[in-house]
Design a protein around this motif. Sequence first.
Motif, short mmCIF file in Angstrom:
data_model
loop_
_atom_site.label_atom_id
_atom_site.label_comp_id
_atom_site.label_asym_id
_atom_site.label_seq_id
_atom_site.Cartn_x
_atom_site.Cartn_y
_atom_site.Cartn_z
N GLY A 204 0.82 -1.20 0.00
CA GLY A 204 0.00 0.00 0.00
C GLY A 204 0.85 1.25 0.00
O GLY A 204 2.06 1.21 0.26
N ALA A 205 0.23 2.38 -0.31
CA ALA A 205 0.95 3.65 -0.35
C ALA A 205 1.24 4.13 1.07
O ALA A 205 0.33 4.36 1.86
CB ALA A 205 0.12 4.70 -1.10
N GLN A 206 2.51 4.27 1.40
CA GLN A 206 2.91 4.78 2.69
C GLN A 206 2.99 6.30 2.65
O GLN A 206 2.98 6.91 1.59
CB GLN A 206 4.28 4.20 3.08
N SER A 207 3.08 6.91 3.81
CA SER A 207 3.31 8.35 3.86
C SER A 207 4.73 8.64 3.41
O SER A 207 5.60 7.75 3.40
CB SER A 207 3.11 8.87 5.28
N GLU A 208 4.99 9.87 3.04
CA GLU A 208 6.35 10.24 2.64
C GLU A 208 7.32 10.01 3.79
O GLU A 208 8.44 9.52 3.59
CB GLU A 208 6.39 11.70 2.19
N ASP A 209 6.89 10.32 5.01
CA ASP A 209 7.74 10.11 6.17
C ASP A 209 7.99 8.62 6.39
O ASP A 209 9.09 8.21 6.77
CB ASP A 209 7.11 10.72 7.42
N GLY A 210 6.96 7.80 6.16
CA GLY A 210 7.13 6.36 6.29
C GLY A 210 8.17 5.84 5.32
O GLY A 210 8.99 4.98 5.66
N TYR A 211 8.15 6.34 4.09
CA TYR A 211 9.15 5.94 3.11
C TYR A 211 10.54 6.43 3.53
O TYR A 211 11.54 5.70 3.37
CB TYR A 211 8.81 6.49 1.73
N ARG A 212 10.62 7.62 4.07
CA ARG A 212 11.91 8.13 4.54
C ARG A 212 12.50 7.23 5.62
O ARG A 212 13.70 6.94 5.61
CB ARG A 212 11.76 9.56 5.08
N GLN A 213 11.66 6.81 6.54
CA GLN A 213 12.14 5.94 7.61
C GLN A 213 12.62 4.61 7.06
O GLN A 213 13.65 4.07 7.51
CB GLN A 213 11.02 5.73 8.62
N ALA A 214 11.90 4.06 6.09
CA ALA A 214 12.30 2.79 5.49
C ALA A 214 13.64 2.95 4.76
O ALA A 214 14.52 2.08 4.86
CB ALA A 214 11.23 2.30 4.54
N LEU A 215 13.80 4.04 4.03
CA LEU A 215 15.05 4.29 3.33
C LEU A 215 16.22 4.43 4.29
O LEU A 215 17.31 3.89 4.06
CB LEU A 215 14.94 5.56 2.47
N GLU A 216 16.00 5.14 5.38
CA GLU A 216 17.05 5.31 6.38
C GLU A 216 17.44 3.98 7.01
O GLU A 216 18.63 3.70 7.21
CB GLU A 216 16.58 6.29 7.47
N GLN A 217 16.46 3.15 7.28
CA GLN A 217 16.75 1.86 7.89
C GLN A 217 17.57 0.97 6.97
O GLN A 217 18.57 0.38 7.39
CB GLN A 217 15.46 1.15 8.29
N VAL A 218 17.15 0.87 5.70
CA VAL A 218 17.89 -0.01 4.80
C VAL A 218 19.27 0.56 4.49
O VAL A 218 20.24 -0.20 4.32
CB VAL A 218 17.12 -0.30 3.50
N ALA A 219 19.39 1.89 4.43
CA ALA A 219 20.70 2.50 4.19
C ALA A 219 21.63 2.23 5.35
O ALA A 219 22.81 1.91 5.16
CB ALA A 219 20.55 4.00 3.97
N ARG A 220 21.10 2.35 6.56
CA ARG A 220 21.91 2.09 7.75
C ARG A 220 22.35 0.64 7.84
O ARG A 220 23.50 0.33 8.12
CB ARG A 220 21.12 2.49 9.01
N GLU A 221 21.43 -0.27 7.56
CA GLU A 221 21.75 -1.69 7.62
C GLU A 221 22.68 -2.11 6.51
O GLU A 221 23.56 -2.96 6.70
CB GLU A 221 20.47 -2.53 7.60
N SER A 222 22.52 -1.49 5.34
CA SER A 222 23.42 -1.78 4.23
C SER A 222 24.84 -1.36 4.58
O SER A 222 25.81 -2.09 4.30
CB SER A 222 22.94 -1.07 2.97
N ALA A 223 24.98 -0.21 5.22
CA ALA A 223 26.30 0.28 5.62
C ALA A 223 26.91 -0.62 6.69
O ALA A 223 28.11 -0.88 6.69
CB ALA A 223 26.19 1.71 6.12
N ALA A 224 26.07 -1.12 7.59
CA ALA A 224 26.56 -1.95 8.70
C ALA A 224 27.08 -3.30 8.21
O ALA A 224 27.98 -3.88 8.82
CB ALA A 224 25.46 -2.16 9.72
N THR A 225 26.51 -3.77 7.10
CA THR A 225 26.90 -5.09 6.59
C THR A 225 27.92 -5.00 5.48
O THR A 225 28.35 -6.03 4.95
CB THR A 225 25.67 -5.87 6.07
N ARG A 226 28.32 -3.77 5.12
CA ARG A 226 29.26 -3.59 4.01
C ARG A 226 30.63 -4.11 4.40
O ARG A 226 31.10 -3.84 5.48
CB ARG A 226 29.34 -2.11 3.61
#
Length: 226
Positions: A204-226
Amino acid sequence: MSETTTPSAGTDPVVIDVWADLGCPWCYVGKHRLTRAIQSRPDADRFTLRLHSFELNPNTPTTPETIEAAFIRAHGGDASVVLQAERHIQGIANREGLAFDLDRPNANTFTFHRVLQFADTLGLAEPFFSTVQDGFFAGTLNPFDVEELVSAAVQAGLPADEVRQVLASDDFADAVRADIADGRALGVTGVPFVVFDHRYAAAGAQSEDGYRQALEQVARESAATR
């Protein structure tokens, strides 16, 4: 399907898979929210949108009809329910600066998705989808008219002659079905459906803030596993 972007130096690319249908109002709103959320990040160029085909109503006739007629054909009764829902989404879209035409036509989207799959082979799936969907909801483009669809494809960078060849054939039909099958295997029953970095899904369509939070989470986790 794939799109290509160049990630920022020192960062890993993050793929965002999006299953969507042309005529889905929430796909329209949701994709703009997701795009704004990506563009708000300083590392925006590391995120790649990968569009996937999905048909919400595969049994819809190929002959265009009004939204009201489509609702009555599918559900019977009167169209007041769907019109109320349309006006509700129109209000949301307008408040977010998006045009939303209530008089747009309704028809089967399989042909559009075949061209989308062709666009993907050229790395142009996202601009093609956005060009057509934005014009469709603005009321400036009828994607069920061959010439208008070709014109929109050219605007997105596709070669007109090859688009016409796709439209005159069944080319890329299997690719559309494969995308839909992949989505269903993930549990997709409605769109938009977004998968972030092969890790998290959002139905479903999330809020813009919801998408921002998801992007931040995956970016953070991607960096942690790099």
